[in-house]
Scaffold this motif. Structure first.
Motif, PDB file in Angstrom:
ATOM      1  N   MET A 332      22.584  45.358   7.178  1.00  0.00           N
ATOM      2  CA  MET A 332      23.562  44.654   6.353  1.00  0.00           C
ATOM      3  C   MET A 332      23.045  44.555   4.919  1.00  0.00           C
ATOM      4  N   GLU A 333      23.929  44.859   3.963  1.00  0.00           N
ATOM      5  CA  GLU A 333      23.563  44.849   2.544  1.00  0.00           C
ATOM      6  C   GLU A 333      24.467  43.861   1.825  1.00  0.00           C
ATOM      7  N   GLY A 334      23.901  42.716   1.423  1.00  0.00           N
ATOM      8  CA  GLY A 334      24.706  41.666   0.827  1.00  0.00           C
ATOM      9  C   GLY A 334      24.285  41.345  -0.595  1.00  0.00           C
ATOM     10  N   MET A 335      25.112  41.718  -1.548  1.00  0.00           N
ATOM     11  CA  MET A 335      24.847  41.375  -2.947  1.00  0.00           C
ATOM     12  C   MET A 335      25.610  40.113  -3.322  1.00  0.00           C
ATOM     13  N   VAL A 356      18.495  42.902   7.284  1.00  0.00           N
ATOM     14  CA  VAL A 356      19.350  42.447   6.184  1.00  0.00           C
ATOM     15  C   VAL A 356      18.626  42.649   4.865  1.00  0.00           C
ATOM     16  N   TYR A 357      19.290  43.345   3.948  1.00  0.00           N
ATOM     17  CA  TYR A 357      18.844  43.422   2.553  1.00  0.00           C
ATOM     18  C   TYR A 357      19.835  42.603   1.738  1.00  0.00           C
ATOM     19  N   ALA A 358      19.362  41.499   1.170  1.00  0.00           N
ATOM     20  CA  ALA A 358      20.212  40.612   0.375  1.00  0.00           C
ATOM     21  C   ALA A 358      19.716  40.598  -1.060  1.00  0.00           C
ATOM     22  N   ASP A 359      20.641  40.732  -2.017  1.00  0.00           N
ATOM     23  CA  ASP A 359      20.266  40.874  -3.417  1.00  0.00           C
ATOM     24  C   ASP A 359      20.898  39.766  -4.239  1.00  0.00           C
ATOM     25  N   PRO A 416      14.392  41.664  10.636  1.00  0.00           N
ATOM     26  CA  PRO A 416      13.691  41.482   9.356  1.00  0.00           C
ATOM     27  C   PRO A 416      14.666  41.316   8.205  1.00  0.00           C
ATOM     28  N   MET A 417      14.227  40.619   7.168  1.00  0.00           N
ATOM     29  CA  MET A 417      15.053  40.361   5.991  1.00  0.00           C
ATOM     30  C   MET A 417      14.276  40.678   4.721  1.00  0.00           C
ATOM     31  N   LEU A 418      14.965  41.260   3.753  1.00  0.00           N
ATOM     32  CA  LEU A 418      14.411  41.489   2.420  1.00  0.00           C
ATOM     33  C   LEU A 418      15.374  40.909   1.404  1.00  0.00           C
ATOM     34  N   HIS A 419      14.857  40.042   0.519  1.00  0.00           N
ATOM     35  CA  HIS A 419      15.657  39.531  -0.591  1.00  0.00           C
ATOM     36  C   HIS A 419      15.066  40.040  -1.899  1.00  0.00           C
ATOM     37  N   VAL A 420      15.937  40.452  -2.810  1.00  0.00           N
ATOM     38  CA  VAL A 420      15.541  40.831  -4.167  1.00  0.00           C
ATOM     39  C   VAL A 420      16.235  39.858  -5.104  1.00  0.00           C
TER      40      VAL A 420
END
Length: 482
Positions: A332-335, A356-359, A416-420
């Motif tokens: 999932m890509e959430g900007m 999840v990659y959340a930006d 796993p989760m990544l936030h930028v």
């Protein structure tokens, strides 16, 4: 006699005897040739690629200094000895890196011919008896300031889109190099040619493309969706467009606008990224993943702020994609406000999320659009939010159904989760969103990493070089690394 037979068997079983070398033709200009590199025989990108790939491959350097792709350019590659040798080399793989010199002013009047010329060059290799796999390398940036010479704005805004069009028309693989270099001016001593380290970066990316397993070439999501949706899924006309050189189909499903972009060749476990919001914005991560065999999908649920209606719409879309054959677990890509969308859907769909990659994500709707903290909020969006959730003013002020409120539950889902985030974000303050979310996730035993961009506000999203994001996603889906 038995010893002789055993000897022959062992010799045939070794790589040198059991299979012929894979012949790789590196076609290009001075960057391929290795101009400016002191020991180009050892350190040009084709030479370094040879070292990386080893003896099972035979890398051939057919670079020609100053060459243009354009037949009517000031130095056409077509007329060079290198071109003739490349066509005669019986390649199994062809790597083409042309277009940089075509950006010179002397060549710009011929841009109407560029796409057809590139398609003709692709065909000239594709029709060889060896039927090679062909990869097009998009140009690296130029740091020259003379607009009459090799000029980066022309490379980026005119040359690169034309190469992507040629790739789209011929279904040819692409490799996007620019993001790997745009912040590395120091690797270009003369502002045009990469040094040894720059050549290594090119070689490494090509190595990954060649060596990464792509064992599902027959999978066709478009064909599968066509079977399900019939004429509602139109792969012709205006419904079919280019997403940076990859085929994109726009359609409506269950009343919602949707998009699906397919890679040139699908990776073996059929991975995919679900873009929640702001389609096409800062697309570099999506492009890098398309190159690696991912699909990119989108179902528009704006502006429902992740409510029950949005989740129901996404549930239907997910079921459609499963029928189409994509992997069970999505990335999932959430900007921005998309952060609410992806985490709310994850909470309702345990077991369906790879990561999840959340930006710069919104994680507390009282922070944004509510503006109940340090940020200004958005009054119009706050009103829409209250209508979506059927809340009074008092109920909205006490809302406790944002992802931040469910961080413990999210952590226990195990993905796993990544936030930028930009540390100077005033629109979606980090201190009200990602920071407390990260603390609660870690306290509950969850897996989260945060990349902080010092001095950056809400924009720009993503990273100029998205490699850290891409690596996170590849790890999340257990993507095979060469």
């Amino acid at each position: 006699m038995m010893k002789c037979f055993l000897y022959v068997f062992l010799m045939l079983a070794t790589p040198a005897f059991s299979q012929k070398q894979v012949r790789v033709a590196c076609v290009g200009n001075s960057i391929t040739f290795g101009a400016g590199i002191e020991n180009r025989a050892r350190d040009s990108y084709p030479a370094q690629l040879q070292t990386m790939l080893g003896s099972a491959y035979h890398i051939m350097n057919f670079g020609s200094n100053g060459a243009t792709l354009l037949k009517n350019g000031n130095n056409p590659y077509w007329k060079t000895q290198a071109c003739r040798q490349a066509l005669e080399s019986a390649p199994d793989i062809v790597i083409i890196k042309l277009g940089t010199n075509d950006s010179k002013r002397v060549n710009r009047s011929f841009y109407g011919e560029f796409v057809n010329d590139y398609k003709a060059l692709i065909r000239s290799f594709a029709e060889l008896p060896s039927h090679p796999r062909i990869l097009l390398l998009l140009p690296v940036p130029s740091f020259v300031e003379d607009s009459n010479a090799i000029y980066d704005p022309v490379i980026e805004k005119q040359i690169t889109p034309m190469i992507r069009q040629a790739a789209l028309d011929t279904h040819t693989e692409l490799i996007y190099l620019r993001p790997l270099f745009i912040e590395k001016r120091q690797l270009f001593p003369d502002r045009i040619h990469p040094n040894v380290e720059g050549a290594r970066i090119i070689a490494q990316r090509v190595y990954e493309a060649i060596r990464t397993p792509q064992p599902d070439p027959e999978f066709d999501l478009f064909r599968n969706l066509k079977r399900q949706l019939g004429t509602a899924f139109d792969t012709t006309g205006q419904a079919l467009s280019s997403f940076y050189g990859f085929e994109c189909v726009s359609f409506r499903y269950a009343g919602r606008p949707c998009k699906v972009v397919r890679p040139k060749v699908t990776a073996g476990n059929r991975p995919w990224v679900w873009r929640a919001r702001f389609w096409g914005h800062e697309p570099q991560t999506d492009i890098f993943l398309l190159e690696r065999g991912f699909h990119i999908v989108y179902c528009d649920v704006a502006e429902l702020f992740g409510n029950a209606e949005a989740i129901a719409a996404w549930n239907r879309f997910y079921k459609l994609l499963q029928t189409g054959g994509l992997a069970k677990r999505a990335v999932m890509e959430g900007m921005s406000r998309g952060g609410v969308y992806v985490y709310n859907w994850a909470l309702s769909n345990p077991g369906k999320i790879a990561g999840v990659y959340a930006d710069a994500p919104v994680l507390d709707l009282k922070s944004w659009p509510g503006g109940k903290g340090a940020g200004p909020g958005d009054k119009a969006s706050w009103e829409i939010f209250k209508q979506d959730y059927k809340l009074s003013d008092a109920q909205a002020d006490q809302f406790v159904n944002s992802p931040l409120d469910h961080a413990g539950k999210i952590a226990r889902l195990g993905f796993p989760m990544l936030h930028v985030v930009g540390d100077a974000d005033e629109v979606v303050p980090v201190a009200e969103n990602t920071t407390p979310f990260e603390q609660r996730i870690k306290k509950a035993g969850g897996k989260i990493k945060v990349i902080h961009k010092a001095g950056v506000g809400h924009h720009p999203h993503s990273l100029t070089d998205p490699t850290p994001i891409v690596d996170f996603i590849l790890d999340a889906v257990h993507f095979p690394r060469p």
